[in-house]
Design an enzyme around this catalytic site. Structure first.
Site, PDB file in Angstrom:
ATOM      1  N   ALA A  11     -33.096 -21.397   2.026  1.00 26.08           N
ATOM      2  CA  ALA A  11     -31.742 -21.726   2.499  1.00 26.08           C
ATOM      3  C   ALA A  11     -31.582 -21.275   3.946  1.00 26.08           C
ATOM      4  CB  ALA A  11     -30.698 -21.078   1.597  1.00 26.08           C
ATOM      5  N   TYR A  13     -31.893 -22.891   8.129  1.00 26.98           N
ATOM      6  CA  TYR A  13     -31.254 -24.037   8.789  1.00 26.98           C
ATOM      7  C   TYR A  13     -31.711 -25.342   8.140  1.00 26.98           C
ATOM      8  CZ  TYR A  13     -29.882 -20.759  12.375  1.00 26.98           C
ATOM      9  OH  TYR A  13     -29.326 -19.696  13.019  1.00 26.98           O
ATOM     10  N   GLU A 170     -33.590 -11.775  24.295  1.00 26.87           N
ATOM     11  CA  GLU A 170     -32.250 -11.702  23.688  1.00 26.87           C
ATOM     12  C   GLU A 170     -32.009 -10.315  23.074  1.00 26.87           C
ATOM     13  OE1 GLU A 170     -31.661 -15.169  21.084  1.00 26.87           O
ATOM     14  OE2 GLU A 170     -30.499 -15.980  22.750  1.00 26.87           O
ATOM     15  N   ASP A 300     -39.521 -24.277  10.630  1.00 24.54           N
ATOM     16  CA  ASP A 300     -40.663 -23.560  11.225  1.00 24.54           C
ATOM     17  C   ASP A 300     -41.969 -23.769  10.463  1.00 24.54           C
ATOM     18  OD1 ASP A 300     -38.845 -22.711  13.045  1.00 24.54           O
ATOM     19  OD2 ASP A 300     -39.055 -20.572  12.637  1.00 24.54           O
ATOM     20  N   ALA A 317     -34.146 -23.546  15.726  1.00 25.96           N
ATOM     21  CA  ALA A 317     -33.092 -23.922  14.788  1.00 25.96           C
ATOM     22  C   ALA A 317     -32.641 -25.356  15.083  1.00 25.96           C
ATOM     23  CB  ALA A 317     -31.925 -22.958  14.931  1.00 25.96           C
TER      24      ALA A 317
HETATM   25  C1  LIG Z   1     -33.803 -13.331  16.930  1.00 33.21           C
HETATM   26  C2  LIG Z   1     -34.047 -14.815  16.952  1.00 33.21           C
HETATM   27  C3  LIG Z   1     -33.300 -15.603  17.826  1.00 33.21           C
HETATM   28  C4  LIG Z   1     -33.485 -16.997  17.833  1.00 33.21           C
HETATM   29  N1  LIG Z   1     -32.705 -17.743  18.669  1.00 33.21           N
HETATM   30  C5  LIG Z   1     -32.803 -19.094  18.623  1.00 33.21           C
HETATM   31  C6  LIG Z   1     -31.918 -19.901  19.424  1.00 33.21           C
HETATM   32  O1  LIG Z   1     -31.090 -19.394  20.181  1.00 33.21           O
HETATM   33  N2  LIG Z   1     -32.009 -21.250  19.303  1.00 33.21           N
HETATM   34  C7  LIG Z   1     -32.903 -21.860  18.443  1.00 33.21           C
HETATM   35  O2  LIG Z   1     -32.898 -23.111  18.348  1.00 33.21           O
HETATM   36  N3  LIG Z   1     -33.754 -21.131  17.697  1.00 33.21           N
HETATM   37  C8  LIG Z   1     -33.743 -19.764  17.760  1.00 33.21           C
HETATM   38  N4  LIG Z   1     -34.588 -19.000  16.979  1.00 33.21           N
HETATM   39  C9  LIG Z   1     -35.559 -19.682  16.102  1.00 33.21           C
HETATM   40  C10 LIG Z   1     -34.873 -20.157  14.816  1.00 33.21           C
HETATM   41  O3  LIG Z   1     -34.137 -19.103  14.252  1.00 33.21           O
HETATM   42  C11 LIG Z   1     -35.867 -20.690  13.797  1.00 33.21           C
HETATM   43  O4  LIG Z   1     -36.609 -21.720  14.406  1.00 33.21           O
HETATM   44  C12 LIG Z   1     -35.130 -21.205  12.558  1.00 33.21           C
HETATM   45  O5  LIG Z   1     -34.519 -20.131  11.884  1.00 33.21           O
HETATM   46  C13 LIG Z   1     -36.047 -21.956  11.601  1.00 33.21           C
HETATM   47  O6  LIG Z   1     -35.309 -22.434  10.544  1.00 33.21           O
HETATM   48  P1  LIG Z   1     -35.944 -22.633   9.095  1.00 33.21           P
HETATM   49  O7  LIG Z   1     -34.946 -23.395   8.281  1.00 33.21           O
HETATM   50  O8  LIG Z   1     -37.322 -23.170   9.204  1.00 33.21           O
HETATM   51  O9  LIG Z   1     -36.149 -21.173   8.498  1.00 33.21           O
HETATM   52  P2  LIG Z   1     -35.238 -19.875   8.402  1.00 33.21           P
HETATM   53  O10 LIG Z   1     -33.974 -20.038   9.126  1.00 33.21           O
HETATM   54  O11 LIG Z   1     -36.116 -18.749   8.756  1.00 33.21           O
HETATM   55  O12 LIG Z   1     -34.912 -19.792   6.842  1.00 33.21           O
HETATM   56  C14 LIG Z   1     -35.892 -19.630   5.846  1.00 33.21           C
HETATM   57  C15 LIG Z   1     -35.190 -19.299   4.545  1.00 33.21           C
HETATM   58  O13 LIG Z   1     -36.160 -19.233   3.503  1.00 33.21           O
HETATM   59  C16 LIG Z   1     -35.965 -18.073   2.711  1.00 33.21           C
HETATM   60  N5  LIG Z   1     -37.265 -17.683   2.181  1.00 33.21           N
HETATM   61  C17 LIG Z   1     -38.362 -17.313   2.896  1.00 33.21           C
HETATM   62  N6  LIG Z   1     -39.397 -17.058   2.075  1.00 33.21           N
HETATM   63  C18 LIG Z   1     -38.938 -17.280   0.823  1.00 33.21           C
HETATM   64  C19 LIG Z   1     -39.542 -17.210  -0.469  1.00 33.21           C
HETATM   65  N7  LIG Z   1     -40.822 -16.862  -0.627  1.00 33.21           N
HETATM   66  N8  LIG Z   1     -38.776 -17.496  -1.543  1.00 33.21           N
HETATM   67  C20 LIG Z   1     -37.474 -17.853  -1.422  1.00 33.21           C
HETATM   68  N9  LIG Z   1     -36.859 -17.957  -0.227  1.00 33.21           N
HETATM   69  C21 LIG Z   1     -37.582 -17.669   0.886  1.00 33.21           C
HETATM   70  C22 LIG Z   1     -35.400 -17.044   3.690  1.00 33.21           C
HETATM   71  O14 LIG Z   1     -34.694 -16.034   3.008  1.00 33.21           O
HETATM   72  C23 LIG Z   1     -34.490 -17.930   4.548  1.00 33.21           C
HETATM   73  O15 LIG Z   1     -33.226 -18.054   3.968  1.00 33.21           O
HETATM   74  C24 LIG Z   1     -34.450 -17.604  16.967  1.00 33.21           C
HETATM   75  C25 LIG Z   1     -35.207 -16.799  16.102  1.00 33.21           C
HETATM   76  C26 LIG Z   1     -35.016 -15.421  16.092  1.00 33.21           C
HETATM   77  C27 LIG Z   1     -35.824 -14.566  15.148  1.00 33.21           C
END
Ligand SMILES: Cc1cc2nc3c(=O)[nH]c(=O)nc-3n(C[C@H](O)[C@H](O)[C@H](O)COP(=O)(O)OP(=O)(O)OC[C@H]3O[C@@H](n4cnc5c(N)ncnc54)[C@H](O)[C@@H]3O)c2cc1C
Length: 407
Positions: A11, A13, A170, A300, A317
């Site tokens: 859950a 982005y 940041e 990601d 994100a």
């Molecule tokens: C500090 C920081 C600042 C950032 N700033 C920016 C920005 O300004 N702009 C931008 O575009 N991007 C930014 N990023 C990058 C961005 O946050 C990521 O690219 C984005 O979160 C990826 O989204 P996602 O949906 O792939 O995964 P995530 O947002 O990481 O979500 C993954 C989800 O999966 C769940 N999960 C993981 N493993 C398991 C498992 N085994 N079982 C069940 N659930 C699980 C986690 O709990 C989480 O809820 C930043 C990242 C960081 C760390």
């Protein structure tokens, strides 16, 4: 296929936007939708550096899934994904298993440690709410310890950030605001505290516009942040780090090392046997895993090449959200019996990095540079826009950043 079963993993982005879009796009009897996540909340990963520094409480960053997902429509399984078995259309969880007709993998990132000695054992990473709040408490505890120690333990007051990329910069910006507060709280002269950013590249924010990088470095230096550029982090010990520049090694005392220099896809996708690069699956144009027409990968964990420069798009994100929108659309097409899926074409709207309270840098609207408070306002607009997209005006009013000119 009767009422196909769609299972969404993660859950973040990618997973959240796929879920909320699907719950709107599909009728109640058209598909069973299941969302699996470790926690019963979603968090804004892009705000975690603020939680880790202690400038924003983590409850502001997390959102109860039930506040935005209709749990009469979507089944929420709070559990941890252990492995995927694509040939059997099965997902193994810590406490059970699920079968699916269509799977969406949005399990996010892990820190890439590049084999640096002692990093896993002795450094922290900003990954999720739990790790962010641990970093905040760890730094605060070390400040509290300082005046209780017999010796002058400089390691307790030195904060090392591994990497001057987006996340490292940041986080440094937030520490620039937080450290003076901690000094006041624990009777420590500000000049005793060092915030040291170690970066292997010859510049901070590699790849960013030079003028913006200069602005960011000047501003952060005025906040007391030191930069060690062209410097490799070689080893992390319990109370020190070893860095190397021009073949000269230096040991710097620190018991507060935060690694912010690189991410890879969740190792579950690599362990599934998909072909990966840095743990990310090179997906087809319609975001499916090669050879698996029933599996979409978003965020990601997915790797998409930018045809203009033949390099992968960075994991952001912004891209995760856009991929999720296309994935939801493509799932709707498949559920409705169609086969012509939409290709993913990212629409890059710019990048803004915050530098702490009321300060940021960024490039938006196809190349316009922004500095200082204007960039900071833009950053909050971007954050608020996501909340609006995810949960409408209600969520925006509850969690939005309206302190437009300050924190
Ligand atoms: C500090 C920081 C600042 C950032 N700033 C920016 C920005 O300004 N702009 C931008 O575009 N991007 C930014 N990023 C990058 C961005 O946050 C990521 O690219 C984005 O979160 C990826 O989204 P996602 O949906 O792939 O995964 P995530 O947002 O990481 O979500 C993954 C989800 O999966 C769940 N999960 C993981 N493993 C398991 C498992 N085994 N079982 C069940 N659930 C699980 C986690 O709990 C989480 O809820 C930043 C990242 C960081 C760390």
């Amino acid at each position: 296929m009767n009422r196909p079963k769609i299972v969404i993993l993660g859950a973040g982005y990618g997973g959240m936007i796929t879920t909320v879009k699907l719950q709107k796009m599909l009728g109640r009897n058209e598909a069973d939708i299941t969302l699996v996540n470790k926690h019963n909340y979603h968090y804004q990963t892009t705000w975690l550096h603020e939680n880790a520094a202690g400038t924003l409480h983590h409850d502001h960053t997390r959102i109860k899934i039930s506040d935005v997902v209709d749990l009469n429509r979507v089944e929420l399984v709070q559990d941890t994904v252990v492995s995927l078995q694509p040939d059997e259309k099965k997902v193994t969880l810590e406490n059970g298993e699920l079968t699916y007709d269509y799977l969406v993998v949005g399990l996010g990132f892990e820190a890439a440690t590049f084999g640096i000695q002692g990093l896993l054992e002795n450094a922290f990473t900003i990954n999720n709410i739990n790790s962010a709040r641990l970093i905040r408490d760890h730094i605060e505890y070390n400040f509290a310890r300082y005046n209780n120690e017999k010796e002058d333990r400089q390691d307790l007051l030195n904060i090392v950030i591994g990497g001057a990329g987006f996340t490292g910069i940041e986080f440094a910006g937030e520490l620039g605001n937080r450290v003076p507060e901690l000094c006041k709280e624990y009777d420590i002269p500000r000049e005793k505290v060092r915030i040291i950013t170690v970066e292997a590249s010859p510049t901070a924010l590699p790849g960013f516009d030079e003028e913006l990088v200069e602005y960011a470095m000047n501003y952060l230096e005025s906040q007391g942040v030191e930069f060690k550029l062209g410097t490799m982090l070689k080893q992390v010990n319990e109370n020190s780090i070893i860095v190397e520049k021009d073949e000269q090694q230096e040991e710097i005392p620190s018991s507060n090392v935060i690694w912010a220099a690189g991410v890879r896809g969740n190792s579950i996708v690599e362990e599934t046997g998909f072909e990966t690069a840095r743990g990310r699956v090179k997906v087809s144009e319609d975001l499916r895993a090669p050879g698996h027409d029933d599996i979409f990968i978003v965020g990601d964990c997915a790797l998409i090449m930018d045809k203009e420069n033949d390099r992968p798009y960075p994991p952001t994100a912004q891209i995760a959200i856009q991929e999720a929108e296309v994935t939801a659309h493509n799932l709707k097409t498949l559920v409705h019996g169609g086969s012509k899926l939409e290709a993913f074409e990212p629409e890059l709207q710019g990048t803004v990095a915050s530098l702490g309270e009321g300060q940021a840098i960024g490039v938006v609207f196809g190349g316009k540079k922004l500095f200082g408070w204007k960039a900071s306002v833009m950053k909050k607009i971007i954050d608020n826009r996501y909340l609006l997209k995810l949960g409408g005006v209600g969520l925006l009013l509850k969690k939005g950043k309206f302190n437009i000119f300050t924190k």
